[in-house]
Design an enzyme around this catalytic site. Structure first.
Site, short mmCIF file in Angstrom:
data_model
loop_
_atom_site.label_atom_id
_atom_site.label_comp_id
_atom_site.label_asym_id
_atom_site.label_seq_id
_atom_site.Cartn_x
_atom_site.Cartn_y
_atom_site.Cartn_z
N HIS A 195 0.82 -1.21 0.00
CA HIS A 195 0.00 0.00 0.00
C HIS A 195 0.86 1.26 0.00
CE1 HIS A 195 -3.89 -1.64 0.21
NE2 HIS A 195 -3.87 -2.07 1.45
N GLU A 437 5.73 -15.60 -19.59
CA GLU A 437 6.09 -15.41 -18.18
C GLU A 437 6.86 -16.60 -17.61
OE1 GLU A 437 2.56 -13.38 -16.00
OE2 GLU A 437 1.68 -14.69 -17.52
N ASP A 461 7.04 -12.04 -13.40
CA ASP A 461 6.99 -13.49 -13.20
C ASP A 461 8.13 -14.21 -13.91
OD1 ASP A 461 4.97 -14.05 -11.42
OD2 ASP A 461 3.39 -14.07 -12.93
N CYS A 508 5.37 -5.80 -20.44
CA CYS A 508 4.39 -5.14 -19.56
C CYS A 508 4.75 -5.27 -18.09
CB CYS A 508 2.99 -5.70 -19.81
SG CYS A 508 2.81 -7.45 -19.44
#
Length: 576
Positions: A195, A437, A461, A508
């Protein structure tokens, strides 16, 4: 005495200010029995606390959404509001009060511990760190039950900002702090997807996390410098050091203001090569940031955020509306929507639960979709219906086998057949792509290129699976290395193979939005970058200064190196 502490840099910039320590409720509450005749009163205490916290969060949501820069914070508050309404938390706590005759605080903490343990089993680092939402919601409830509300730091009058130092911070905390001249955030825990990291980047506030026991090392009102670019905290700096960092901060602010002038500049290299800069989003709420950055389209729409943190799964119409709203907002630009990247370990509402010995290597992403074809077909129908409203591309995550692609394409054909029979409009020529990935996919690209229209490399990943490193695990995070020779060979090989066969390839993952890797990726041949909207202008600046004819041969020499230290030195020299 001046000394330095080192943590994880998660939000760039330099902050100079005085420490404000935020207390950390350990939630070690007392446990006591409630007499049967007092149980209704105890249940009422819990209900009153829930109502109070709901009111606080609704007020914070209104504050968050009053300005565009706080949209991400508002989304986190939404998630915490949903958790307050989740029977797995509140109803289960009520049941504990009734059956165990315990006090409300203890019941909440017991159920929180149960839910946190479930979150810890999740492979995806973003979703795993959502255990913080459960803890923070329960903390707010316990504080209300105990009558211990938090307090905000006072506004300083000496011209310096306030550095918030805490074990962890909730999104609600950050909203409450926004009018108090907060200069930086420092926390014991957290990672790139915590967060504090996400909100700090959204608010453009420097932040360093993962410092472990930093609260025990700092004193209230102590002068510190937060270097959110290098991940360094300087404690008790003398005037010479402060002046040096003030100068560096001014230089950074000038650079940042210059970036805004690049918004409408076409992204191309010095030798005229056009580069596409796309945005990663989690839903329609991110569209203002996409338009502010003038992105060339959406390179990754993470649809799993439609599925998590709720009691029931979204039906076809709800999904259709979410996808359609993004496509209609960007009618002339490509929008790549990824099918849901979830796993059995995430225990989605309405979906069968499974217990797996190793969720990281188990039923997740496309494997989960194919194991739940009814749920997957619903999403595919919603996506195809939305394709009538823009330039949709559908992307399948975590592919490794040819039969996975064939099964996905068969389900897409089934969805098309059903929609035709229902006379529903959709784009018959919608493009289907896949994510690279897994190392096995990067090493056997032929079967993907023969079946798919485009590829996208998910570097987060890919790095983790190549190096067997969990980047959110602080014990091994130092081994997470995007510049490891094996990782670069997989990325470079995928880009080169795509170019050879005329199949577009994008990146990405976080590497695409990190300016320290921009020249390297350009030299590899990458022409499609997808990243957080807030990073687009900085990457564009790097592109405008680059010369591919000079970069390409240098990068090809780097790809032949097998010593990580030499690779890193060579990559750093690209910018000189």
């Amino acid at each position: 005495m001046t000394f330095a502490l080192h943590g994880l840099p998660v939000s760039q910039g330099i902050a100079i200010g005085h420490v404000h320590l935020i207390s950390h409720a350990l939630l070690e509450v007392n446990h006591y029995l409630v007499q049967p005749r007092h149980l209704p009163d105890e249940l009422a205490r819990l209900d009153d606390a829930v109502a109070t916290v709901q009111g606080e969060l609704v007020g914070l949501k209104a504050a968050a959404t009053s300005g565009q820069t706080h949209s991400e914070v508002g989304a986190f508050v939404d998630l915490q509001l949903m958790m307050l309404a989740d029977p797995l938390l509140i109803d289960s706590a009520r049941n504990l009060i009734e059956t165990r005759r315990c006090n409300a605080e203890w019941a909440l903490v017991q159920q929180m511990n149960h839910l946190v343990e479930q979150f810890r089993q999740i492979e995806d680092p973003y979703l795993r760190e959502r255990q913080a939402d459960v803890v923070q919601v329960v903390e707010r409830l316990v504080k209300v039950l105990l009558g211990h509300p938090g307090h905000l730091p006072p506004k300083r009058r000496d011209g310096l900002g306030t550095i918030i130092v805490a074990h962890d911070l909730s999104p609600a905390d950050t909203i409450g702090f926004r009018d108090h001249n907060i200069a930086g955030f420092v926390t014991d825990v957290g990672g790139p997807t915590s967060h504090t990291a996400i909100v700090a980047r959204s608010l453009k506030i420097p932040a360093v996390v993962g410092l472990h026991h930093v609260r025990d090392l700092l004193q209230a009102d102590e002068l510190v410098i937060v270097d959110g670019t290098r991940g360094v905290i300087i404690v008790g700096p003398d005037e010479r050091i402060v002046e040096e960092y003030r100068l560096r901060r001014s230089e950074l602010e000038i650079e940042r203001s210059k970036l805004n002038r690049l918004r409408d500049t076409h992204a191309s290299t010095l030798d005229g090569e056009t580069i596409n800069l796309l945005a990663n989003i989690e839903g329609p709420k991110d569209l203002p940031a996409v338009k502010t950055a003038n992105a060339d389209g959406i390179g990754l729409y993470r649809t799993e955020f439609l599925f998590i943190g709720r009691d029931t799964l979204p039906d076809e119409d709800e999904q259709y509306e979410a996808y359609r709203s993004v496509l209609k907002a960007l009618p002339t630009k490509p929008v790549t929507i990824r099918t849901f990247d979830v796993g059995a370990d995430k225990a989605l509402a309405g979906a069968p639960a499974r217990v797996e010995p190793n969720p990281a290597l188990g039923l997740r992403a496309v494997r989960y979709s194919l194991a739940e074809p009814k749920m997957f077909l619903t999403q595919l129908r919603a996506l195809l219906r939305a394709s009538a409203h823009g330039k949709l591309q559908i992307m399948i995550p975590m592919l490794a086998h040819a039969q996975e692609i064939d099964q996905c394409l068969a389900l897409i054909d089934k969805a098309k057949t059903e929609l035709r029979a229902e006379k529903q409009k959709f784009d018959e020529a919608v493009q289907i792509g896949g994510m690279i990935e897994i190392p096995a996919a990067a090493l056997s690209l032929g079967m993907f290129i023969r079946r798919l229209s485009f590829l996208s490399i998910g570097t987060n990943d890919l790095i983790q699976y190549t190096l067997a490193i969990d980047r959110s695990d602080e014990a091994v995070v130092h081994l997470y290395d995007p510049l490891h020779p094996a990782v670069l060979k997989l990325i470079g090989g995928t880009i080169a193979t795509g170019a050879r066969y005329g199949v577009p390839v994008s990146v990405c993952g976080e590497m695409a939005g990190d300016p320290s890797y921009t020249l390297l990726l350009l030299g590899m041949g990458l022409r499609n970058f997808s990243m957080h909207p807030g990073n687009i202008l900085e990457i564009k600046q790097q592109i405008l200064r680059s010369d591919l004819s000079d970069l390409a041969p240098k990068v090809q020499r780097i790809l032949k190196m097998d010593e990580p230290a030499r690779v890193r030195e060579a990559v750093e020299r690209l910018a000189t």
